[in-house]
Design a protein around this motif. Structure first.
Motif, PDB file in Angstrom:
ATOM      1  N   VAL A 798      61.258  30.075  55.565  1.00  0.00           N
ATOM      2  CA  VAL A 798      60.627  29.324  56.678  1.00  0.00           C
ATOM      3  C   VAL A 798      61.698  29.242  57.946  1.00  0.00           C
ATOM      4  CG1 VAL A 798      58.146  28.357  56.146  1.00  0.00           C
ATOM      5  CG2 VAL A 798      60.694  26.527  56.203  1.00  0.00           C
ATOM      6  N   ASN A 799      63.053  28.999  57.463  1.00  0.00           N
ATOM      7  CA  ASN A 799      63.673  28.762  58.947  1.00  0.00           C
ATOM      8  C   ASN A 799      64.021  29.769  60.042  1.00  0.00           C
ATOM      9  OD1 ASN A 799      66.769  28.854  60.018  1.00  0.00           O
ATOM     10  ND2 ASN A 799      66.127  26.594  59.769  1.00  0.00           N
ATOM     11  N   GLN A 800      64.102  30.006  60.660  1.00  0.00           N
ATOM     12  CA  GLN A 800      64.200  31.497  61.706  1.00  0.00           C
ATOM     13  C   GLN A 800      65.528  30.984  62.814  1.00  0.00           C
ATOM     14  OE1 GLN A 800      62.648  34.277  60.780  1.00  0.00           O
ATOM     15  NE2 GLN A 800      61.775  33.258  59.547  1.00  0.00           N
ATOM     16  N   GLY A 801      66.135  30.294  62.718  1.00  0.00           N
ATOM     17  CA  GLY A 801      67.151  29.477  63.082  1.00  0.00           C
ATOM     18  C   GLY A 801      69.247  30.112  62.420  1.00  0.00           C
ATOM     19  N   LEU A 802      68.718  29.116  61.075  1.00  0.00           N
ATOM     20  CA  LEU A 802      70.067  29.901  60.805  1.00  0.00           C
ATOM     21  C   LEU A 802      71.076  31.209  60.753  1.00  0.00           C
ATOM     22  CD1 LEU A 802      72.134  27.378  59.556  1.00  0.00           C
ATOM     23  CD2 LEU A 802      71.487  27.911  57.605  1.00  0.00           C
ATOM     24  N   GLU A 803      72.376  30.899  61.267  1.00  0.00           N
ATOM     25  CA  GLU A 803      72.489  32.400  60.708  1.00  0.00           C
ATOM     26  C   GLU A 803      73.622  32.515  59.309  1.00  0.00           C
ATOM     27  OE1 GLU A 803      73.932  33.191  64.971  1.00  0.00           O
ATOM     28  OE2 GLU A 803      71.925  33.486  65.817  1.00  0.00           O
ATOM     29  N   SER A 804      74.315  31.293  59.009  1.00  0.00           N
ATOM     30  CA  SER A 804      75.104  30.812  58.480  1.00  0.00           C
ATOM     31  C   SER A 804      75.576  29.671  57.486  1.00  0.00           C
ATOM     32  CB  SER A 804      76.566  31.349  59.255  1.00  0.00           C
ATOM     33  OG  SER A 804      77.227  30.749  58.551  1.00  0.00           O
ATOM     34  N   LEU A 805      75.462  30.274  56.193  1.00  0.00           N
ATOM     35  CA  LEU A 805      75.224  29.366  55.139  1.00  0.00           C
ATOM     36  C   LEU A 805      76.530  29.221  54.064  1.00  0.00           C
ATOM     37  CD1 LEU A 805      73.360  27.066  53.950  1.00  0.00           C
ATOM     38  CD2 LEU A 805      71.994  28.534  52.574  1.00  0.00           C
ATOM     39  N   ASP A 806      77.525  29.214  54.408  1.00  0.00           N
ATOM     40  CA  ASP A 806      78.217  28.650  53.528  1.00  0.00           C
ATOM     41  C   ASP A 806      78.029  26.977  52.068  1.00  0.00           C
ATOM     42  OD1 ASP A 806      80.571  27.583  51.572  1.00  0.00           O
ATOM     43  OD2 ASP A 806      81.910  27.758  53.981  1.00  0.00           O
ATOM     44  N   LEU A 807      77.469  27.803  50.481  1.00  0.00           N
ATOM     45  CA  LEU A 807      77.198  27.127  49.640  1.00  0.00           C
ATOM     46  C   LEU A 807      78.488  27.083  48.799  1.00  0.00           C
ATOM     47  CD1 LEU A 807      73.841  28.140  49.286  1.00  0.00           C
ATOM     48  CD2 LEU A 807      74.835  25.874  50.177  1.00  0.00           C
ATOM     49  N   GLN A 808      79.581  27.181  49.357  1.00  0.00           N
ATOM     50  CA  GLN A 808      81.044  27.542  47.851  1.00  0.00           C
ATOM     51  C   GLN A 808      80.988  26.496  47.384  1.00  0.00           C
ATOM     52  OE1 GLN A 808      84.466  28.764  50.211  1.00  0.00           O
ATOM     53  NE2 GLN A 808      86.147  28.406  48.025  1.00  0.00           N
ATOM     54  N   SER A 809      81.529  26.847  46.543  1.00  0.00           N
ATOM     55  CA  SER A 809      81.708  25.863  45.299  1.00  0.00           C
ATOM     56  C   SER A 809      80.602  24.920  44.954  1.00  0.00           C
ATOM     57  CB  SER A 809      82.784  24.880  45.222  1.00  0.00           C
ATOM     58  OG  SER A 809      83.491  24.445  44.829  1.00  0.00           O
ATOM     59  N   ASN A 810      79.509  24.733  44.542  1.00  0.00           N
ATOM     60  CA  ASN A 810      78.543  24.153  44.708  1.00  0.00           C
ATOM     61  C   ASN A 810      77.681  24.138  43.207  1.00  0.00           C
ATOM     62  OD1 ASN A 810      77.710  22.272  46.846  1.00  0.00           O
ATOM     63  ND2 ASN A 810      78.346  24.001  47.943  1.00  0.00           N
ATOM     64  N   SER A 811      78.405  24.554  42.306  1.00  0.00           N
ATOM     65  CA  SER A 811      77.757  24.994  40.731  1.00  0.00           C
ATOM     66  C   SER A 811      76.706  25.225  40.966  1.00  0.00           C
ATOM     67  CB  SER A 811      77.568  23.260  40.589  1.00  0.00           C
ATOM     68  OG  SER A 811      79.038  23.050  40.172  1.00  0.00           O
ATOM     69  N   ILE A 812      77.243  25.928  41.453  1.00  0.00           N
ATOM     70  CA  ILE A 812      75.138  27.298  41.781  1.00  0.00           C
ATOM     71  C   ILE A 812      75.340  28.161  40.420  1.00  0.00           C
ATOM     72  CG2 ILE A 812      73.744  29.147  43.105  1.00  0.00           C
ATOM     73  CD1 ILE A 812      74.545  26.999  45.714  1.00  0.00           C
ATOM     74  N   ASN A 834      77.778  32.495  51.676  1.00  0.00           N
ATOM     75  CA  ASN A 834      79.024  32.255  51.100  1.00  0.00           C
ATOM     76  C   ASN A 834      78.974  32.075  49.496  1.00  0.00           C
ATOM     77  OD1 ASN A 834      81.335  32.062  50.009  1.00  0.00           O
ATOM     78  ND2 ASN A 834      82.458  30.503  51.596  1.00  0.00           N
ATOM     79  N   LEU A 835      79.181  32.587  49.202  1.00  0.00           N
ATOM     80  CA  LEU A 835      78.895  32.075  47.536  1.00  0.00           C
ATOM     81  C   LEU A 835      79.921  31.494  46.926  1.00  0.00           C
ATOM     82  CD1 LEU A 835      75.208  33.666  46.808  1.00  0.00           C
ATOM     83  CD2 LEU A 835      75.551  31.540  47.054  1.00  0.00           C
ATOM     84  N   ARG A 836      80.909  31.840  47.434  1.00  0.00           N
ATOM     85  CA  ARG A 836      82.023  32.067  46.237  1.00  0.00           C
ATOM     86  C   ARG A 836      82.400  30.973  45.363  1.00  0.00           C
ATOM     87  NH1 ARG A 836      87.102  33.733  50.229  1.00  0.00           N
ATOM     88  NH2 ARG A 836      87.909  32.902  48.148  1.00  0.00           N
ATOM     89  N   GLU A 837      83.044  31.383  44.135  1.00  0.00           N
ATOM     90  CA  GLU A 837      82.947  30.016  43.485  1.00  0.00           C
ATOM     91  C   GLU A 837      82.373  29.278  43.066  1.00  0.00           C
ATOM     92  OE1 GLU A 837      86.697  26.911  45.577  1.00  0.00           O
ATOM     93  OE2 GLU A 837      87.551  29.346  45.446  1.00  0.00           O
ATOM     94  N   ASN A 838      81.144  29.860  42.505  1.00  0.00           N
ATOM     95  CA  ASN A 838      80.128  29.459  42.069  1.00  0.00           C
ATOM     96  C   ASN A 838      80.128  29.805  40.608  1.00  0.00           C
ATOM     97  OD1 ASN A 838      77.943  26.968  43.648  1.00  0.00           O
ATOM     98  ND2 ASN A 838      78.967  29.043  45.041  1.00  0.00           N
ATOM     99  N   SER A 839      79.032  30.078  39.482  1.00  0.00           N
ATOM    100  CA  SER A 839      79.046  30.368  38.397  1.00  0.00           C
ATOM    101  C   SER A 839      77.222  31.442  37.817  1.00  0.00           C
ATOM    102  CB  SER A 839      78.422  29.312  37.650  1.00  0.00           C
ATOM    103  OG  SER A 839      78.946  28.091  37.351  1.00  0.00           O
TER     104      SER A 839
END
Length: 1059
Positions: A798-812, A834-839
């Motif tokens: 539903v969000n229509q504003g966020l342009e950059s989301l960094d979730l690196q290294s979050n055990s996802i 950014n989904l680097r260093e997850n699983s």
């Protein structure tokens, strides 16, 4: 400033008088007498007034047009005079400091402020407010206040502005100074004598604007505390008392009043009486250029040269934001260009100090620049005699006027100072003094600009102090004998340091500058004796440095002392501190002199213009001493200074100040706890300048985060906040999330490394469903897991504003990625993920691939250090055949082999959007490299390819070389950590001979050997595009490295090589 009353529903009209002419006269007489008329009828606008009144208005307009006719300023007003800055009051800087100091300290900039158009200057700001009665327009000397007034009067007389006013009464304090006593009626009749004894009432005009131009020129300061009230418009009282009673509303309570003034003097009027305050801004960069072009309309080469000279010195360029100074500088530099000093006169070349610039102006005046060409020049002796005579007469007037705060002079003043009126007729004097007729038929004289009065005053003091026995400042008063120039200079320095309003600052600068070698060379023979500065210069420098006392704070007077040393060309102190700033050695410079020099550099140094980097060098004491100057730094970096909570109280006081201009501040890697964060939070409640706050790597904890979050609910300027590594945990994240529900200005939020779990992520997700202003959220290195990822995925739908989301290294893992990819199918705003260093395994990669086939907005995807393997990478490669949005894809360290590389190669032959592909630390081998290389022969989009540590040998390098010989778009190729050997190097070298697109090539650690490196180096003789090449770690040896470096330097001088 006082709050304006709210207009009631029945007060929407703009007029103030009843309908009939007789009624208008009666109401206006009562109005001017201070009586109210509760039974007044609906107001009448000027276009509905009877013909008799129209004729009176016409007569007034004609009279005013005649008054301003011929003013050189008239014409099309510039945008800066038709759009004023609406300000909320005077700052401490404006109240306490010299105009030059105001411009220098703020670097010629202005507070972000609301703009108000000239035609709306006296109208209500909203439908529920009333027009202002008392308006003040402020501006430094020479910015154009009188020009603004004359343009307004001119435009009003032509019916273009101020249409709600039926009568304008423009007066200057130069006019008013000629009267000892005045009544309100005589005040009006001084402007329009034809109005007659009945005063303003005889005009039968309901709306009047009284303009009082130049409060700073009033001979007696206004004293609102000790002035008796007067309500009788016929009673004659002192002029300052009359003006005070008019502003208070005791006289003419319904008449609108517009006062113009320099900022410091405007403070004489209590803020509670002021309804509206505006400010005239100075020139911007384009306007400086236009001004100089208009000065030399027929010689664009000269105007361009003058502009370059001005831009070459930052301090002079900043002062050119003041129009009068800009024209003065243009005149002086134009004269300098026409005189064309030869090589032997190199000391007389372009000015780099104020005194040098004004010395050139003096030389111009002395040479009669602008007079008829071909006229014989006077003999040197005559020139010297006339200039000394002028300084002796005009200079004495200037000096004692400056001491008495007197800037306008009349004939009685000239006689009192023994001024020879014949001198006023000389061309030399005409370059300094401006003559103006007053309404009382007397003549007023003033210097063309305040700084010219200060320069001439300094020249007089310099000359007189060499022979004066008593203190020149006392002028006939009792004083101890003072013998010698140095004694008098010390007296001037002491008085300048003691003057709280800084009125002697620039005078002291000029006095110091007259001792500099270049100024002596410029004025030798006309104003100064050749070489006479040599006996005083070193002692004056020592005397000035002795004025830098160990005060708690470095005051503006101390900073001005550094300006004096600069004028003196004694720059050793400032240069030593500047060098320490560059080398990181500031920590050892803590003396009062060094602190003052640092404060000075914060104002004038080019290095500090964009960012003042004071990291690793400040103690609490040094910071405290610099607080007054830190106010005006646009960007402050205070990292790694071991600042603790008490220091934040100090910084909070700075950020809370009305004068604060700080836009960005970094306090990373200090020791700030929750108390320090609370101090900063309190300042954010009132601060209106700060847009970026970096608190990474401190210890503010959940409580500190809550304090800052509470401030964010109110603050409307902060756009960037970093709380990285502050242990705010879930509670802190919840507080920040609650703030984002109310805040609409924060666009970048960094919360990485804060031990935030699924609960904190859930809170943030709930807020993102409502918030539309946050553009970048860094949530990396927390532990939100799949639960947090799923919550954020629901928000992204539903969000229509966020342009950059960094979730690196979050055990996802795959479950979290599946949820995020489901959201990506619906989201249309996310650009970077950014989904680097997850699983993420191959199963999660398949979910990614499905989303990439649908999403058309994501441009950057980082999957570094996951578990994609060949199957997952192949799925993504298939998706890239269809996806035409992604521009950057990072697949580093994902156990990818040749099979996936082949699939990616096939995708690149079809894809037209991807510009950067990262496959480093994947064992794709020669087979995979060859597949990617084949794609490069057809692909025209990829500009960067990263293949570090990818098990590539000579065969893969040869394939890449063949591709580079054909490819026209690749700019970056990184092959570090492979084993291409000499054979691979030769293949790439052959490609470099024909390739014209590659800009950077990294061949570090590739076993090239001497032969391979030489091949690459010699190939560059035909390549003119490569800018950087890395050949480190290739067993070349020192002698080989020197030889290859020389070869590259010869073959490709524009290419940088790392060996």
């Amino acid at each position: 400033m006082r709050k304006q009353e709210v207009r009631t529903g029945g007060e929407t009209g703009q007029g103030r008088g009843p309908g009939s002419p007789a009624g208008q006269v009666k109401v206006l007489v009562d109005l001017l007498a201070g009586k109210s008329n509760q039974s007044s009828q609906t107001p009448q606008t000027p276009d509905r007034m009877p013909h008799g009144d129209d004729s009176r208005i016409q007569k007034c307009q004609e009279a005013l047009l005649n008054r301003v006719k011929g003013s050189p300023e008239l014409g099309g007003p510039s945008p800066r005079l038709t759009n004023l800055l609406l300000v909320e009051g005077l700052t401490d800087l404006q109240l306490k400091e010299h105009d030059f100091t105001q411009v220098e300290t703020t670097r010629g900039g202005w507070h972000p402020a609301r703009i108000i158009a000239l035609e709306r200057l006296f109208l209500p700001l909203s439908r529920v407010s009333i027009p202002p009665r008392i308006s003040i327009t402020i501006g430094v000397a020479g910015v154009g206040k009188t020009t603004l007034v004359r343009n307004f009067v001119h435009l009003w007389a032509r019916g273009q502005v101020g249409k709600d006013f039926s009568l304008l009464l423009p007066l200057t304090f130069r006019d008013l100074n000629t009267y000892e006593k005045l009544s309100a009626d005589r005040l009006i009749r001084s402007v329009f004598p034809h109005i007659g004894e009945s005063g303003l009432a005889a005009a039968a005009l309901p709306q009047t604007l009284l303009i009082l131009d130049g409060l700073d020129e009033c001979k007696t300061p206004l004293d609102f505390s000790n002035t008796a009230a007067c309500t009788d418009p016929k009673k004659e009282i002192q002029v300052d008392h009359l003006i005070t009673n008019i502003i208070r509303g005791n006289l003419f309570p319904e008449v609108s009043v517009w006062v113009t003034s320099r900022p410091g003097v405007a403070g004489q009027i209590p803020g509670g009486l002021v309804d509206r305050m505006t400010e005239i801004r100075g020139f911007n960069e384009e306007e400086i250029k236009v001004c100089l072009e208009e000065m030399f309309p027929e010689d664009h080469t000269l105007s361009d040269w003058v502009l370059r000279q001005v831009q070459a010195d930052r301090a002079l360029y900043l002062m050119c934001t003041v129009p009068a100074f800009c024209r003065l500088a243009g005149s002086a530099l134009g004269h300098l260009s026409r005189t064309k000093p030869g090589p032997q006169d190199s000391a007389l070349w372009t000015p780099r100090t104020l005194c040098e610039l004004y010395s050139w102006y003096f030389r111009m005046a002395l040479g009669g620049d602008g007079q008829e060409k071909g006229k014989a020049s006077p003999r040197i002796e005559q020139v010297a005699h006339s200039s000394r005579k002028m300084v002796g007469t005009l200079g004495r007037l200037a000096f004692h006027g400056l001491v008495r705060r007197k800037y306008v002079f009349y004939e009685q003043d000239l006689k009192a100072f023994g001024m020879d009126l014949a001198v006023l007729q000389s061309a030399l004097c005409g370059c300094f003094l401006r003559r103006e007729e007053t309404l009382a038929s007397s003549t007023a004289y003033c210097f063309s600009h305040l700084s010219l009065q200060e320069f001439v005053a300094a020249a007089y003091y310099y000359s007189a102090s060499k022979r004066a026995i008593f203190d020149l400042f006392t002028e006939g008063g009792v004083s101890w004998p003072r013998l010698g120039f140095l004694t008098h200079f010390r007296s001037a320095a002491q008085r300048a340091m003691q003057a709280e309003d800084g009125r002697l600052d620039v005078f002291l600068r000029f006095l110091s500058g007259l001792l500099s070698p270049r100024v002596n060379a410029l004025l030798a023979g006309s104003l100064l004796a050749q070489g006479e500065h040599q006996g005083y210069r070193a002692q004056v420098a020592e005397l000035l440095q002795g004025c830098l006392r160990p005060d708690v704070a470095v005051c503006a007077r101390a900073v001005n002392t550094l300006h004096c040393l600069h004028e003196l060309q004694h720059t050793e102190l400032a240069c030593s501190v500047e060098e320490a700033m560059r080398s990181g050695g500031l920590a050892g410079l803590t003396s009062p002199q060094h602190r003052a020099a640092l404060a000075y550099l914060l104002q004038v140094s080019d290095a500090c213009a964009q960012e003042a980097n004071l990291s690793l060098c400040l103690s609490k004491g040094v910071l405290q001493s610099l607080l007054p100057q830190l106010l005006y730094c646009r960007s402050l970096r205070l990292d790694n200074n071991q600042f603790q909570d008490p220091v934040m109280d100090l910084l909070g006081s700075v950020l809370s100040g009305k004068d604060c201009r700080i836009q960005r501040i970094s306090l990373a890697e200090n020791q700030i706890g929750n108390k320090g964060a609370k101090a900063l939070a309190r300042s954010l409640l009132v601060n209106r300048s700060l847009t970026a706050l970096d608190l990474r790597s401190n210890s503010i904890g959940p409580q500190g985060a809550k304090a800052l979050a509470d401030a964010l609910k109110i603050n409307r300027t902060l756009a960037f906040l970093s709380l990285q590594s502050n242990a705010i945990r879930d509670n802190g994240a919840r507080s920040v999330a609650e703030a984002l529900a109310a805040n609409r200005t924060l666009s970048v939020l960094h919360l990485q490394k804060n031990t935030i779990g699924p609960v904190g992520a859930q809170r943030m997700a709930d807020t993102l469903k409502q918030n539309r202003s946050l553009k970048e959220l860094i949530f990396s290195s927390n532990s939100i897991g799949d639960g947090g990822a799923e919550a954020l995925a629901m928000a992204l739908k539903v969000n229509q504003g966020l342009e950059s989301l960094d979730l690196q290294s979050n055990s996802i893992s795959d479950a979290g990625v599946a949820a995020l990819m489901g959201a990506l199918c619906a989201n249309q705003t996310l650009i970077s993920l950014n989904l680097r260093e997850n699983s993420i395994s191959s199963e999660g990669a398949r979910e990614l691939a499905r989303a990439l086939c649908i999403n058309c907005t994501l441009k950057n995807l980082d999957l570094t250090a996951n578990l994609l393997q060949d199957q997952g990478a192949q799925a993504i490669a298939v998706a890239m055949r269809e996806n035409q949005a992604l521009t950057s894809l990072h697949l580093q360290w994902n156990f990818i082999q040749a099979g996936a590389a082949k699939a990616l190669g096939q995708a690149l032959q079809l894809n037209r959007s991807l510009t950067s592909l990262d496959l480093q630390e994947n064992a794709i081998g020669d087979e995979g490299a060859s597949a990617v290389a084949s794609a490069l022969k057809a692909n025209t989009a990829l500009t960067a390819l990263y293949l570090q540590v990818a098990s590539i040998g000579s065969r893969g390098a040869q394939a890449l070389g063949d591709a580079l010989a054909v490819n026209k778009t690749l700019e970056i190729l990184d092959l570090r950590g492979n084993t291409i050997g000499a054979a691979g190097a030769k293949a790439l070298a052959n490609a470099l001979k024909v390739n014209s697109s590659l800009r950077r090539l990294n061949l570090q650690e590739n076993s090239l050997g001497m032969d391979g490196a030489i091949c690459v180096a010699t190939a560059l003789s035909g390549n003119h595009s490569l800018q950087h090449i890395n050949l480190q770690g290739n067993h070349i040896g020192e002698s080989g490295a020197r030889m290859i470096s020389e070869a590259i330097r010869t073959n490709a001088p524009s290419c940088t090589v790392e060996m």
